[in-house]
Design an enzyme around this catalytic site. Structure first.
Site, short mmCIF file in Angstrom:
data_model
loop_
_atom_site.label_atom_id
_atom_site.label_comp_id
_atom_site.label_asym_id
_atom_site.label_seq_id
_atom_site.Cartn_x
_atom_site.Cartn_y
_atom_site.Cartn_z
N ASP A 166 0.85 -1.19 0.00
CA ASP A 166 0.00 0.00 0.00
C ASP A 166 0.89 1.24 0.00
O ASP A 166 2.02 1.21 0.50
CB ASP A 166 -0.93 0.02 1.21
N ASP A 194 4.48 2.01 -4.09
CA ASP A 194 3.54 2.27 -5.18
C ASP A 194 3.27 0.96 -5.90
O ASP A 194 4.19 0.34 -6.46
CB ASP A 194 4.15 3.29 -6.13
N ASP A 264 -7.30 -5.22 -5.99
CA ASP A 264 -8.57 -4.64 -5.52
C ASP A 264 -8.36 -3.13 -5.55
O ASP A 264 -8.00 -2.51 -4.55
CB ASP A 264 -8.88 -5.15 -4.11
N CYS A 326 -15.05 -1.37 -6.20
CA CYS A 326 -16.37 -1.16 -5.61
C CYS A 326 -17.05 0.01 -6.33
O CYS A 326 -17.80 0.79 -5.74
CB CYS A 326 -16.29 -0.93 -4.11
#
Length: 404
Positions: A166, A194, A264, A326
């Site tokens: 992350d 990154d 994700d 999402c």
């Protein structure tokens, strides 16, 4: 999220709070967002859906006698509306009728026997088809519930490991807290990096056990110093790593690639009712600046593509990569999948089980019409109206070796 102190718990556990009961007037949505919904064939009525279920997973690192049964969960939640989700082992939906009740209040949560996790995250992890010896890379790992589930599935017996990446240190700190809280981090390491450029290979050893074969390991050991000197490579210090992975030498090799990669990706979060409704308090001007500016949407889509490209480069032939968001926008989902299939000829879409949850209709992408049928047959889209869950999209790619 709720306005009470459950916010901190939700952020820590990665749980959603889409069981919102507030009735929302969709006329309040900014004009730019309503145009966004129209352009993407998204029904604005999804933001009026109330009381979506919550989801939890049993912490399978605990001994079986320390894990709550279905009946015990029903008793602790004081409702019969706790149901196993078909195809997702140790995973339950919970419909809370009392809006003041929190998952964090029940004994199973306090005993670290369950953790909250979105259905979208669970399906993305399940679609990886993780085996006990797999090397798994999660390129967008925060806030950490996915890593907990990955660690649970890897278990303790095999040589499999999980590498989480992350960009933000404070988000990785949340991941670390979760891994420690649930005591599932013995095969996990975290990197502050990154994801579009992350190139650290999977570990070569798990403590004293070699992950690579003896022959390959000896070859790598002999060439390691020469290779690093030639490539001027330096060890990338993990943000955090378990004792078993803390001293991995990060051997650079074309043989050292991951078995499974999860992308994700960051997105506009328009599939989450809770996320959108927060802006009613924060101000719609902030929402439009963050998400509806065309340049911002272009930037997010470009980031998503770059994450997919880098994840693919770190995946071994025969491996699986999951791409999920999402968002319900075509640009961030169907368009990106079509672009990827056209760009990488060794990428093959595989069908994902729908886990007996009614999916929403796959949208029409315009860039590569010949790929539409494959996308419709293989990918999954969920939204609150069709599926009684927050909105998300999932695609699974198998990396097939190309022979010339």
């Amino acid at each position: 999220m709720s306005s009470n102190d459950e916010d901190d718990q939700l952020e820590l556990t990665g749980a959603s709070n889409d069981d919102i009961t507030t009735q929302f007037d969709i006329k309040k949505l900014p004009d730019s967002f309503q145009r966004f919904l129209e352009d993407n064939s998204i029904d604005p009525q999804i933001y009026t859906v109330a009381k979506l279920p919550r989801y939890i997973r049993t912490n399978t690192h605990l001994p079986a006698d320390k894990r709550p049964s279905l009946q015990e969960l029903k008793a602790q939640f004081q409702t019969d509306k706790v149901c196993p989700v078909d195809g997702l082992d140790n995973f339950f939906s919970v419909q809370l009728d009392d809006t003041t009740q929190r998952i964090s209040d029940i004994p199973a949560y306090k005993d670290h026997a369950i953790f909250g996790i979105d259905l979208s995250s669970a399906i993305a992890v399940e679609a990886l088809d993780i085996q006990k010896d797999d090397q798994v890379l999660d390129l967008c790992c925060a806030p950490g519930a996915k890593l907990c589930m990955i660690a649970n599935i890897l278990g303790r017996d095999g040589l499999g490991t999980a590498t989480g990446v992350d960009l933000a240190g404070h988000r990785l700190a949340t991941c670390r807290s979760l891994l420690k809280k649930y005591k599932v981090g013995e095969k996990v390491r975290l990197f502050e990096a990154d994801g579009t450029t992350f190139g650290v290979p999977p570990p070569s050893r798990l403590g004293s056990r070699m992950i690579l074969s003896q022959t390959k390991q000896n070859q790598h050991d002999e060439k390691d110093m020469t290779t690093r000197k030639r490539q001027k490579m330096e060890l990338v210090k993990p943000f955090w790593a378990s004792r078993l992975l803390r001293f991995d030498n990060q051997t650079p090799s074309t043989d050292a690639l991951y078995d499974k990669v999860l992308v994700d990706a960051e997105c506009t979060h328009d599939g989450s009712i809770a996320h959108i409704l927060k802006y009613e308090k924060w101000g719609w001007d902030t929402f439009e600046k963050n998400f509806m500016d065309p340049n911002r949407i272009d930037t997010i889509a470009e980031l998503q593509c770059n994450l997919m490209k880098q994840g693919w480069s770190m995946l071994k032939p025969g491996g699986i990569m999951i791409y999920s968001t999402c968002s319900l926008s075509i640009r961030q989902n169907e368009d990106n999948v079509a672009w990827f299939l056209n760009e990488f000829k060794e990428a093959h879409l595989e069908k994902i089980p729908n886990f007996n949850i009614k999916p929403a209709e796959i949208k029409q992408q315009q860039g590569h019409p010949a790929l539409q049928e494959d996308i419709e047959a293989s990918c999954l889209r969920f939204d609150p109206i069709s599926s009684n869950t927050s909105g998300f999209f999932v695609a699974r790619f198998l990396k097939i070796p190309l022979f010339t």
